[in-house]
Scaffold this active site. Structure first.
Site, short mmCIF file in Angstrom:
data_model
loop_
_atom_site.label_atom_id
_atom_site.label_comp_id
_atom_site.label_asym_id
_atom_site.label_seq_id
_atom_site.Cartn_x
_atom_site.Cartn_y
_atom_site.Cartn_z
N SER A 107 48.83 -2.76 -11.47
CA SER A 107 48.46 -4.16 -11.29
C SER A 107 47.46 -4.25 -10.13
O SER A 107 47.66 -4.98 -9.15
CB SER A 107 49.70 -5.02 -11.02
OG SER A 107 49.43 -6.38 -11.25
N GLY A 145 42.71 -5.23 -2.79
CA GLY A 145 43.25 -4.37 -1.74
C GLY A 145 43.25 -2.92 -2.18
O GLY A 145 42.82 -2.03 -1.43
N HIS A 146 43.75 -2.65 -3.39
CA HIS A 146 43.72 -1.29 -3.93
C HIS A 146 42.29 -0.77 -4.02
O HIS A 146 42.00 0.38 -3.68
CB HIS A 146 44.35 -1.25 -5.33
CG HIS A 146 45.80 -1.58 -5.38
ND1 HIS A 146 46.30 -2.65 -6.09
CD2 HIS A 146 46.86 -0.98 -4.80
CE1 HIS A 146 47.61 -2.68 -5.96
NE2 HIS A 146 47.98 -1.69 -5.18
N GLU A 175 47.29 -1.63 5.47
CA GLU A 175 48.06 -2.19 6.58
C GLU A 175 48.79 -3.47 6.18
O GLU A 175 49.56 -4.01 6.98
CB GLU A 175 47.12 -2.48 7.75
CG GLU A 175 46.54 -1.22 8.37
CD GLU A 175 45.59 -1.50 9.52
OE1 GLU A 175 45.26 -2.69 9.72
OE2 GLU A 175 45.18 -0.55 10.20
#
Length: 280
Positions: free
Chosen positions: A38, A42-43, A154
């Site tokens: 998913s 960010g990934h 983070e």
């Protein structure tokens, strides 16, 4: 046998450990981005960092059952393999590892992972067994893949902190921490955001803004504990949410802090049944 996805460079989709061992036999300078799928911005930022730093990049998609302390949470975790494959194809990664549970859990540990008492805080306090599962699967994936670098965000700072602390040094993989990626309303990208309705998403954005600006106010406060308590009550009443915690903690040891310097403001709350976390 490799399952290939045609793209400008050949992305090899590895569905078993045999596939993986054959593909990575002579690969050096390997960057690894572990995910549960998913995929979101960010990934993508983690993957781009690995592609920039390393000669080869491998991404895993594995929804790890042992880190879920709630069966419904595991079963309802968002999945979209078709979209994930499209994203990874466009990014031109080298390898995608999509193992089955038997590939990852192909041996029994000699002794169970146990968190030290001082580490049973924040999410570890509210999600029993969660980080034990995270640490276990990260050790297993590191042992299987043998990367030189592992990229973690983070956004889940406690996870990053504990993986660094508990991951065995013998595997010699350097853990690279990467900044949290947010939308224009300060909300951190998260796979769980996809479980929110449009109304709930707006609430989450408003809460993110509130906590973001709260962090700035803390430096001017003489009573941080009271300010945090008052903010929790206000947001609870305003948005009808339930907090697990809203705490200022030192980044080097995660102890409660009364100074903003070298600290982060950690938050976890529930919008109905959806649990969201963040730190600023």
């Amino acid at each position: 046998m490799f399952y290939l996805l045609n793209c400008f460079i050949q992305m090899k989709i590895l569905l078993s450990n045999n596939d993986l061992n054959e593909a990575l036999y002579d690969v050096s300078n390997l960057g690894f981005v572990p995910t549960m799928g998913s995929l979101h911005n960010g990934h993508i930022s983690l993957i781009k960092k690995s592609l920039k730093d390393c000669k080869k990049t491998i991404v895993s998609i594995f929804i790890n059952p042992t880190q879920f302390n709630n069966k419904n949470d595991f079963e309802n975790y968002p999945k979209n393999n078709k979209k994930d494959l499209s994203i990874l194809k466009n990014l031109k990664i080298n390898f995608l590892y999509m193992p089955k549970a038997k590939d990852v859990y192909d041996y029994e540990r000699k002794s169970p992972i146990r968190l030290r008492k001082k580490d049973k805080i924040l999410c570890a306090k509210f999600r029993k067994g969660h980080f034990e599962g995270v640490i276990d699967v990260m050790e297993r994936l590191t042992k299987i893949i043998k990367p030189q670098k592992i990229y973690l965000g983070e956004k889940d700072f406690q996870q990053l902190f504990l993986v660094k602390k508990y991951n065995p040094k013998k595997y010699k993989a350097k853990i690279i921490s990467c900044r949290t990626i947010r939308n224009k309303n300060k909300l951190a990208f998260s796979s769980r955001n996809k479980l929110l309705s449009k109304k709930q998403l707006k609430i989450a954005e408003k809460i993110s803004k509130e906590v973001f600006f709260l962090k700035k106010k803390l430096s001017k406060s003489r009573n941080i504990k009271k300010l945090l308590s008052d903010k929790k009550k206000r947001l609870t009443n305003l948005f009808n949410i339930k907090f697990d915690y809203l705490e200022l903690r030192n980044t080097s040891n995660l102890k409660i802090s009364n100074k903003v310097k070298n600290s982060r403001l950690f938050v976890a709350y529930h919008i109905n049944k959806i649990r969201l976390i963040d730190n600023f």
